[in-house]
Write an enzyme that holds these catalytic residues in place. Structure first.
Site, PDB file in Angstrom:
ATOM      1  N   CYS A   2       0.854  -1.175   0.000  1.00 39.48           N
ATOM      2  CA  CYS A   2       0.000   0.000   0.000  1.00 39.48           C
ATOM      3  C   CYS A   2       0.897   1.235   0.000  1.00 39.48           C
ATOM      4  O   CYS A   2       1.920   1.282   0.679  1.00 39.48           O
ATOM      5  CB  CYS A   2      -0.933   0.095   1.197  1.00 39.48           C
ATOM      6  SG  CYS A   2      -2.093  -1.263   1.282  1.00 39.48           S
ATOM      7  N   ARG A  27       3.777  -0.512  -4.838  1.00 42.43           N
ATOM      8  CA  ARG A  27       3.490  -0.989  -3.478  1.00 42.43           C
ATOM      9  C   ARG A  27       2.158  -1.737  -3.383  1.00 42.43           C
ATOM     10  O   ARG A  27       1.804  -2.261  -2.327  1.00 42.43           O
ATOM     11  CB  ARG A  27       3.482   0.189  -2.494  1.00 42.43           C
ATOM     12  CG  ARG A  27       4.772   0.961  -2.462  1.00 42.43           C
ATOM     13  CD  ARG A  27       4.683   2.104  -1.490  1.00 42.43           C
ATOM     14  NE  ARG A  27       4.634   1.634  -0.121  1.00 42.43           N
ATOM     15  CZ  ARG A  27       5.684   1.356   0.630  1.00 42.43           C
ATOM     16  NH1 ARG A  27       6.891   1.524   0.141  1.00 42.43           N
ATOM     17  NH2 ARG A  27       5.545   0.928   1.861  1.00 42.43           N
ATOM     18  N   TRP A  74      -2.790  -2.799  -1.628  1.00 36.36           N
ATOM     19  CA  TRP A  74      -2.564  -4.235  -1.802  1.00 36.36           C
ATOM     20  C   TRP A  74      -3.458  -4.890  -0.758  1.00 36.36           C
ATOM     21  O   TRP A  74      -3.246  -4.731   0.448  1.00 36.36           O
ATOM     22  CB  TRP A  74      -1.093  -4.586  -1.574  1.00 36.36           C
ATOM     23  CG  TRP A  74      -0.779  -6.002  -1.942  1.00 36.36           C
ATOM     24  CD1 TRP A  74      -0.482  -6.477  -3.184  1.00 36.36           C
ATOM     25  CD2 TRP A  74      -0.745  -7.137  -1.063  1.00 36.36           C
ATOM     26  NE1 TRP A  74      -0.263  -7.830  -3.134  1.00 36.36           N
ATOM     27  CE2 TRP A  74      -0.423  -8.259  -1.858  1.00 36.36           C
ATOM     28  CE3 TRP A  74      -0.970  -7.322   0.302  1.00 36.36           C
ATOM     29  CZ2 TRP A  74      -0.303  -9.543  -1.322  1.00 36.36           C
ATOM     30  CZ3 TRP A  74      -0.852  -8.600   0.836  1.00 36.36           C
ATOM     31  CH2 TRP A  74      -0.515  -9.692   0.022  1.00 36.36           C
ATOM     32  N   ASN A 100      -1.415   2.287   5.562  1.00 35.72           N
ATOM     33  CA  ASN A 100      -0.559   1.211   5.051  1.00 35.72           C
ATOM     34  C   ASN A 100      -0.119   0.396   6.257  1.00 35.72           C
ATOM     35  O   ASN A 100       0.477   0.943   7.183  1.00 35.72           O
ATOM     36  CB  ASN A 100       0.653   1.826   4.324  1.00 35.72           C
ATOM     37  CG  ASN A 100       1.780   0.822   4.108  1.00 35.72           C
ATOM     38  OD1 ASN A 100       1.528  -0.361   3.948  1.00 35.72           O
ATOM     39  ND2 ASN A 100       3.013   1.295   4.123  1.00 35.72           N
ATOM     40  N   GLY A 101      -0.423  -0.899   6.234  1.00 39.68           N
ATOM     41  CA  GLY A 101      -0.034  -1.761   7.360  1.00 39.68           C
ATOM     42  C   GLY A 101      -1.184  -2.691   7.693  1.00 39.68           C
ATOM     43  O   GLY A 101      -2.078  -2.915   6.869  1.00 39.68           O
ATOM     44  N   GLU A 469      16.248 -18.999  -8.113  1.00 41.93           N
ATOM     45  CA  GLU A 469      15.915 -17.638  -8.515  1.00 41.93           C
ATOM     46  C   GLU A 469      15.354 -17.600  -9.949  1.00 41.93           C
ATOM     47  O   GLU A 469      14.365 -16.900 -10.222  1.00 41.93           O
ATOM     48  CB  GLU A 469      17.163 -16.750  -8.375  1.00 41.93           C
ATOM     49  CG  GLU A 469      17.014 -15.324  -8.842  1.00 41.93           C
ATOM     50  CD  GLU A 469      15.905 -14.543  -8.135  1.00 41.93           C
ATOM     51  OE1 GLU A 469      15.314 -15.057  -7.186  1.00 41.93           O
ATOM     52  OE2 GLU A 469      15.616 -13.426  -8.583  1.00 41.93           O
ATOM     53  N   LYS A 473      11.658 -16.163 -10.942  1.00 38.57           N
ATOM     54  CA  LYS A 473      11.503 -15.077 -11.927  1.00 38.57           C
ATOM     55  C   LYS A 473      10.490 -15.494 -12.978  1.00 38.57           C
ATOM     56  O   LYS A 473       9.593 -14.740 -13.325  1.00 38.57           O
ATOM     57  CB  LYS A 473      12.822 -14.759 -12.642  1.00 38.57           C
ATOM     58  CG  LYS A 473      13.848 -13.946 -11.935  1.00 38.57           C
ATOM     59  CD  LYS A 473      13.566 -12.469 -11.802  1.00 38.57           C
ATOM     60  CE  LYS A 473      12.778 -12.176 -10.592  1.00 38.57           C
ATOM     61  NZ  LYS A 473      13.421 -12.139  -9.312  1.00 38.57           N
ATOM     62  N   GLU A 476       6.778 -15.837 -11.502  1.00 42.21           N
ATOM     63  CA  GLU A 476       6.122 -14.642 -10.960  1.00 42.21           C
ATOM     64  C   GLU A 476       5.731 -13.641 -12.044  1.00 42.21           C
ATOM     65  O   GLU A 476       4.728 -12.955 -11.901  1.00 42.21           O
ATOM     66  CB  GLU A 476       6.966 -13.957  -9.876  1.00 42.21           C
ATOM     67  CG  GLU A 476       8.208 -13.268 -10.359  1.00 42.21           C
ATOM     68  CD  GLU A 476       8.948 -12.535  -9.243  1.00 42.21           C
ATOM     69  OE1 GLU A 476       8.312 -12.045  -8.315  1.00 42.21           O
ATOM     70  OE2 GLU A 476      10.188 -12.470  -9.334  1.00 42.21           O
ATOM     71  N   HIS A 492      13.605 -38.385  -7.355  1.00 41.91           N
ATOM     72  CA  HIS A 492      13.004 -38.898  -6.119  1.00 41.91           C
ATOM     73  C   HIS A 492      11.523 -38.538  -6.025  1.00 41.91           C
ATOM     74  O   HIS A 492      10.997 -38.366  -4.939  1.00 41.91           O
ATOM     75  CB  HIS A 492      13.789 -38.384  -4.909  1.00 41.91           C
ATOM     76  CG  HIS A 492      15.186 -38.921  -4.875  1.00 41.91           C
ATOM     77  ND1 HIS A 492      15.495 -40.216  -4.515  1.00 41.91           N
ATOM     78  CD2 HIS A 492      16.364 -38.358  -5.237  1.00 41.91           C
ATOM     79  CE1 HIS A 492      16.793 -40.419  -4.634  1.00 41.91           C
ATOM     80  NE2 HIS A 492      17.345 -39.296  -5.076  1.00 41.91           N
ATOM     81  N   LYS A 588       5.715  -4.712  -4.392  1.00 47.86           N
ATOM     82  CA  LYS A 588       7.181  -4.710  -4.249  1.00 47.86           C
ATOM     83  C   LYS A 588       7.645  -4.768  -2.802  1.00 47.86           C
ATOM     84  O   LYS A 588       8.658  -5.393  -2.507  1.00 47.86           O
ATOM     85  CB  LYS A 588       7.777  -3.485  -4.944  1.00 47.86           C
ATOM     86  CG  LYS A 588       9.272  -3.485  -4.928  1.00 47.86           C
ATOM     87  CD  LYS A 588       9.862  -3.350  -6.296  1.00 47.86           C
ATOM     88  CE  LYS A 588      11.353  -3.572  -6.309  1.00 47.86           C
ATOM     89  NZ  LYS A 588      11.688  -4.963  -6.657  1.00 47.86           N
TER      90      LYS A 588
HETATM   91  C1  F6R Z   1      10.897 -11.548  -6.404  1.00 47.38           C
HETATM   92  C2  F6R Z   1      11.006 -10.553  -5.356  1.00 47.38           C
HETATM   93  C3  F6R Z   1      10.613 -10.950  -3.986  1.00 47.38           C
HETATM   94  C4  F6R Z   1      11.474 -10.239  -2.936  1.00 47.38           C
HETATM   95  C5  F6R Z   1      10.914 -10.538  -1.528  1.00 47.38           C
HETATM   96  C6  F6R Z   1      11.735  -9.869  -0.460  1.00 47.38           C
HETATM   97  O1  F6R Z   1      11.310 -11.042  -7.636  1.00 47.38           O
HETATM   98  O2  F6R Z   1      11.377  -9.432  -5.585  1.00 47.38           O
HETATM   99  O3  F6R Z   1      10.638 -12.331  -3.807  1.00 47.38           O
HETATM  100  O4  F6R Z   1      12.782 -10.674  -3.050  1.00 47.38           O
HETATM  101  O5  F6R Z   1       9.595 -10.099  -1.442  1.00 47.38           O
HETATM  102  O6  F6R Z   1      11.692  -8.480  -0.593  1.00 47.38           O
HETATM  103  P1  F6R Z   1      12.801  -7.563   0.041  1.00 47.38           P
HETATM  104  O7  F6R Z   1      14.078  -7.875  -0.657  1.00 47.38           O
HETATM  105  O8  F6R Z   1      12.329  -6.171  -0.219  1.00 47.38           O
HETATM  106  O9  F6R Z   1      12.855  -7.899   1.495  1.00 47.38           O
END
Ligand code: F6R
Length: 593
Positions: A2, A27, A74, A100-101, A469, A473, A476, A492, A588
């Site tokens: 948010c 956000r 969000w 926000n929270g 990773e 990527k 997502e 397995h 994010k």
């Molecule tokens: C995936 C991604 C998330 C963040 C995770 C942690 O592309 O960006 O998995 O890595 O939400 O976020 P931070 O690094 O801000 O603690």
């Protein structure tokens, strides 16, 4: 999660509020809303969906209001509908709030406010009602009393009908910034939302309250006593975010990785000499590496590198699990927390847990001044610059660089130290070379797999941490279901899902384990899998696609190998027509548990 903005001053509020929300949309983008104050009458405009839904109705409104607050959401409590969109109004329309929270005791407070007719399912709506229940007292006092009733985390932007051109704000556990400029005063969850008028900023600390008029700001502590806060100079130019000629922020951020590496590593090399310049314990009993999502994957890589190079036992933990597993952590341990945003609620809670247990906490954080940066004892910053795309790329790459540097700090063998140090210094150019040579083959590979329903990623050791990773990527941003496995583990159980044509993306860069990985590749090929490899080898027999990358020191190979995987995900998502910078359901910064 948010984003909130607010403004009061000489200018019309709506353009700043809308522009600010657009910049904070990373956000959360489930719904958006604005409240404008005109002589104590609040005009609310809310829409489900993206901020852009507000644009036309807000323009039509053509409000001359010079004071307002706004929110991009969000969803946590209640679906992303217009009713649940912020701002939320009190019954007698005396107070209006954006938040926000998460208010953890919202259910209990709702029960207490039994005579109130709630209009939404949100936790936030208790706040305007609690404020109104205080009666006609000074708004700061009402806010002091209300904050004392709340449990959880909040950053609040508030308008009160009794003081129509004053902006109130308060926070605990969620970020909130106040900006001051010649044209008025501003409120925002992140610096990115401020405009060029802002010259000074203040960061609210837990429990603090701010009262903003068009040319004054006044701060109070949680008991309502006036406090002095020192402001920081703000340069809008430095905060400006721009994707230039790129179609997406993610693609531009992939290309910014050599720069992110250069900036991050430069802090640790002075005239060629390496030093972390901080007071790390000499020989910790154990190093904990704790984070969420991609940052957790960086930790998995960090563990392999630190253990192999520095011979210190490491333990990785997903932050949301660490908190509740009674971790055996103590004052001879180093606890490293990795976070781009510095706001992730679970990582922050894990920092507090580690601090309470006496461990030396180290934050590897991209946002200076963020909650995690403030609460860790030692900070090793990543210097990736503002990352806008929800899927991290350049911050992840900078996190790896700091973890390598931590390993280098603890290595004792001088031969190993020199070799690793040289590889680190070459890393930005090596990553640039991989960027320059793998875009086209990654695009070709993307064309081959984008219509698939499932894909599997395999790799061993550092190749495994990197495919974790790569797989995240891909799923997502493209919504193509994928899973990552240690190459030897697939047989397995999961290999039963491999059928004719199932894409298996194999990472074969970890030189000492190549024969083993190649054997695992043959196993899936024998079951009909279409194997696509990213490797240091020139070719892999019978593979449907091969991307060859250059070799460097084996322990920094993950930084090179992840690049084609990022490009592959990007092109798959593009071919599938996905909203690459804002994938569905994500935000994010994840400021809720
Ligand atoms: C995936 C991604 C998330 C963040 C995770 C942690 O592309 O960006 O998995 O890595 O939400 O976020 P931070 O690094 O801000 O603690």
């Amino acid at each position: 999660m948010c984003g909130i903005v607010g403004y009061t001053g000489d200018k019309r509020a709506a353009p700043f509020l809308l522009g600010g929300l657009e910049k904070l949309e990373y956000r959360g983008y489930d719904s958006a809303g604005v409240a404008l104050s005109e002589e104590g009458n609040f005009q609310l405009l809310r829409r489900a969906g993206r901020v852009t839904q507000l644009k036309t109705p807000l323009e039509k409104l053509n409000s001359a209001a010079v004071t307002g607050i706004a929110h991009t959401r969000w969803a946590t409590h209640g679906p992303p509908t217009e009713e649940n969109a912020h701002p939320h109004l009190s019954e007698k329309k005396q107070w209006v709030v954006v938040h926000n929270g998460i208010i953890e005791n919202a259910e209990e407070l709702r029960r207490e406010l039994a005579d109130v007719k709630f209009k939404s399912e949100t936790d936030t709506e208790v706040i305007p009602h609690l404020l109104e229940k205080q009666g006609e007292i000074n708004p700061v006092e009402a806010l002091v009393n209300t904050q004392k009733r709340l449990e959880g985390a909040w950053a609040l932007g508030i308008l009160c009908a009794a003081m129509p051109d004053t902006l109130f704000c308060a926070c605990k556990g969620s970020p909130l910034l106040v900006g001051v400029g010649a044209g008025g005063t501003y409120l925002a969850s992140d610096y990115a939302a401020f405009d060029e008028d802002v010259t000074t900023t203040y960061r609210l600390c837990d429990g603090e309250i701010g009262v903003l008029t068009k040319n004054t700001v006044c701060f109070y502590n949680c008991d309502g006593d006036i406090i002095d806060k020192s402001g920081e100079k703000f340069s809008w130019k430095e905060q400006r975010i721009d994707k230039g000629d790129y179609e997406h922020f993610m693609r531009s951020e992939i290309d910014q990785q050599p720069l992110a590496l250069r900036q991050t590593l430069a802090q640790f090399f002075t005239d060629g000499a390496f030093s972390l310049s901080c007071e790390l314990p000499e020989k910790p009993r154990k190093i904990w590496l704790i984070a969420c999502g991609s940052a957790y994957h960086a930790c998995v890589t960090g563990k392999y590198v630190i253990e192999e190079l520095a011979k210190i036992p490491c333990e990785t933990a997903v932050a949301s699990e660490f908190r509740y597993c009674y971790p055996l952590i103590g004052d001879s341990d180093l606890a490293v927390f990795v976070s781009q945003s510095g706001e992730t609620a679970d990582t922050l809670a894990a920092v507090r847990e580690a601090n309470a247990n006496g461990a030396v906490s180290v934050g590897i954080v991209n946002v200076p001044g963020s909650a995690i940066a403030r609460e860790c004892r030692i900070i090793l910053p990543t210097k990736a610059g503002t990352e806008v795309a929800v899927a991290t790329t350049k911050a992840y790459c900078a996190q790896l660089a700091v973890l390598y540097s931590l390993a280098l700090h603890y290595v004792t063998d001088s031969k190993q130290k020199n070799a690793f140090q040289q590889a680190l210094r070459r890393l930005p150019e090596d990553v640039q070379q991989v960027l320059d040579t793998t875009e086209k083959p990654a695009m070709d590979m993307a064309r081959e797999i984008y219509e698939a329903e499932h894909a599997y990623f395999i790799g061993r050791n550092l190749d495994f941490s990197t495919v974790l990773e790569g797989s995240l990527k891909l799923k997502e941003i493209s919504y193509l279901h994928s899973e990552a496995y240690p190459a030897g583990e697939l047989k397995h159980g999961t290999i039963s899902l491999v059928e004719e044509g199932t894409p298996v993306i194999a990472l074969a860069c970890c030189e000492r384990l190549l024969p083993k990985t190649l054997a695992n590749i043959r196993e899936v090929m024998a079951r009909g899998a279409a194997v696509f490899a990213v490797t240091t080898l020139d070719d892999i027999e019978d593979a449907r696609g091969v991307i060859t990358i250059r070799k460097t020191h084996p322990l920094v190979m993950p930084s090179l190998a992840v690049v084609p995987l990022q490009l592959l995900s990007y092109h798959v998502a593009r071919l599938r027509g996905c909203d690459i910078d804002k994938p569905r359901n994500l935000a994010k910064s994840v400021t809720v548990e």
